[in-house]
Scaffold this motif. Structure first.
Motif, PDB file in Angstrom:
ATOM      1  N   ARG A   1     -18.926  10.728  15.840  1.00  0.00           N
ATOM      2  CA  ARG A   1     -19.530  11.697  16.755  1.00  0.00           C
ATOM      3  C   ARG A   1     -19.498  11.238  18.207  1.00  0.00           C
ATOM      4  N   ASN A   2     -18.878  10.075  18.476  1.00  0.00           N
ATOM      5  CA  ASN A   2     -18.711   9.707  19.879  1.00  0.00           C
ATOM      6  C   ASN A   2     -17.475  10.412  20.426  1.00  0.00           C
TER       7      ASN A   2
ATOM      8  N   GLY B   1     -14.233   9.736  18.479  1.00  0.00           N
ATOM      9  CA  GLY B   1     -14.276  10.327  17.153  1.00  0.00           C
ATOM     10  C   GLY B   1     -14.093  11.834  17.176  1.00  0.00           C
ATOM     11  N   LEU B   2     -14.687  12.504  18.162  1.00  0.00           N
ATOM     12  CA  LEU B   2     -14.575  13.954  18.252  1.00  0.00           C
ATOM     13  C   LEU B   2     -13.163  14.395  18.586  1.00  0.00           C
ATOM     14  N   ARG B   3     -12.414  13.586  19.328  1.00  0.00           N
ATOM     15  CA  ARG B   3     -11.026  13.932  19.614  1.00  0.00           C
ATOM     16  C   ARG B   3     -10.107  13.556  18.449  1.00  0.00           C
ATOM     17  N   ALA B   4     -10.373  12.413  17.823  1.00  0.00           N
ATOM     18  CA  ALA B   4      -9.422  11.859  16.852  1.00  0.00           C
ATOM     19  C   ALA B   4      -9.602  12.414  15.447  1.00  0.00           C
ATOM     20  N   TYR B   5     -10.753  12.972  15.126  1.00  0.00           N
ATOM     21  CA  TYR B   5     -11.002  13.437  13.751  1.00  0.00           C
ATOM     22  C   TYR B   5     -11.530  14.862  13.778  1.00  0.00           C
ATOM     23  N   HIS B   6     -10.941  15.711  12.940  1.00  0.00           N
ATOM     24  CA  HIS B   6     -11.402  17.100  12.858  1.00  0.00           C
ATOM     25  C   HIS B   6     -11.416  17.542  11.405  1.00  0.00           C
ATOM     26  N   GLN B   7     -12.476  18.249  11.073  1.00  0.00           N
ATOM     27  CA  GLN B   7     -12.669  18.762   9.732  1.00  0.00           C
ATOM     28  C   GLN B   7     -12.952  20.252   9.854  1.00  0.00           C
ATOM     29  N   ASN B   8     -12.164  21.075   9.197  1.00  0.00           N
ATOM     30  CA  ASN B   8     -12.296  22.514   9.423  1.00  0.00           C
ATOM     31  C   ASN B   8     -13.039  23.235   8.313  1.00  0.00           C
ATOM     32  N   GLN B   9     -13.555  22.499   7.320  1.00  0.00           N
ATOM     33  CA  GLN B   9     -14.316  23.139   6.234  1.00  0.00           C
ATOM     34  C   GLN B   9     -15.518  22.284   5.906  1.00  0.00           C
TER      35      GLN B   9
END
Length: 360
Positions: free
Chosen positions: A348-349, A352-360
């Motif tokens: 959540r830093n 992390g917000l740029r490098a990881y994404h979860q769409n469900q």
């Protein structure tokens, strides 16, 4: 108390960057600055393997990229909370050489090594498929479609060949699709952008891959950007700059919990068709003392995780709340909570917000 064991299987074609990623992953998280910011550090269980990884990284600093791995490797990393002596988490990293998916075994010894290595798949909670960012940048949609088609065909071939030999190959049910060499993309390019492109342009190939792996929605809802080093045009490679490397272990942890929730939901006959992931997680927490009875063995560590990380922390807690919980755990000597809340905070830093994404 022994550390929690997380098992991850990493796949990628030759040249995708798995070897460089592993060296950068280890080096970045052994540094005092990392330990100060994230409140944990890692250490290779096998000293020789750790020294080999550091050697690869130092050669990167001299401008020499290591040769890709040609054999299966299992490397174990312990995660230690800052100032506490006992490890909280151990990650077993299974590195599958790209040539296994491109060529036949050269001899009986390699065939045996391949058989033994692939049987480890059944122990893995999470699989990572590494897409080559350089090829994606130059070839676009055609490359991603080829990657999914090729990997699906090879997994299907492996399953059939193993069954004929009397072995049962079990693939991970939870997957992360990661784009390597992300430094080649614009600074504002994110894992969310990658997700949109893949789901728009390769949805049929994604569906085929999920069917082959016998895991509904295995691909298509977890995406990462990874850059082990920065290599801007006409500039010297900078091994000290990376993206997503610090986010990788936290993503593996959260994916493991999500996998257990899906297994638990599937096992409950009274589950509502509209039940969300976090409703399932709430029910899982309520049954945490008996969760081991109905979860597959590779997910049984989740009952331990949920004793140390609250539902609110996993679902919605802000990074400042997580950092406070982490520091409180350190003061109390709570090894597990310190590392686990530190990992969730890393998702959540800003990186992390740029490098990881979860769409469900």
């Amino acid at each position: 108390m022994p550390p929690l064991d997380l098992h991850v299987a990493v796949f990628g074609a030759s040249g995708a960057g798995k070897t460089v990623l592993l060296a950068a992953f280890y080096r970045a998280q052994t540094q005092p600055a990392f330990q100060q910011e994230y409140a944990y550090k890692i250490q290779a269980v096998n000293k020789a393997q750790g020294n080999r990884l550091l050697g690869r990284f130092y050669r990167l600093e001299e401008g020499t990229f290591p040769e890709g791995s040609t054999r299966f490797d299992e490397i174990e990393f312990d995660f230690f909370p800052r100032d506490l002596p006992e490890p909280a988490v151990r990650i077993h990293w299974y590195d599958y050489p790209g040539r296994w998916w491109e060529e036949e075994p050269v001899d009986a010894d390699e065939r045996d090594a391949m058989r033994e290595g692939l049987l480890r798949l059944g122990m893995s909670q999470v699989g990572i498929l590494l897409a080559d960012g350089a090829k994606y940048r130059s070839e676009g949609t055609a490359y991603i479609r080829w990657l999914f088609e090729h990997f699906a065909d090879e997994c299907d071939r492996l399953r059939r060949a193993s069954a004929a030999a009397g072995d049962e190959v079990s693939f991970p049910r939870e997957w992360i699709l990661a784009l390597s060499k992300a430094d080649l993309f614009p600074p504002d390019y994110s894992a969310r952008d990658f997700e949109r492109e893949v789901c728009r342009d390769a949805d049929e190939q994604l569906a085929k891959l999920c069917a082959v792996l016998r895991a509904e929605r295995a691909f298509g809802h977890r995406f990462m950007l990874l850059s082990s080093v920065a290599a801007p045009p006409d500039a010297q490679v900078d091994p000290g700059t990376s993206l997503g490397v610090r986010t990788l272990a936290p993503a593996i942890l959260v994916s493991t919990v999500e996998g257990a929730v899906r297994e638990a939901q599937a096992a409950r006959k009274e589950k509502s068709a509209k039940e969300t992931f976090f409703e399932g997680l709430r029910d899982l927490v309520q049954f945490v003392d008996s969760v081991d009875d109905f979860l597959p063995k590779r997910y049984q560590i989740v009952s331990k995780i949920l004793r140390f990380v609250s539902l609110k922390d996993l679902a919605t807690a802000r990074v400042d709340r997580l950092r406070k919980a982490r520091e409180d755990a350190l003061r109390k000597g709570d090894t597990f909570k310190a590392v686990l809340t530190g990992m969730v905070a890393a998702l959540r830093n800003d990186e992390g917000l740029r490098a990881y994404h979860q769409n469900q």
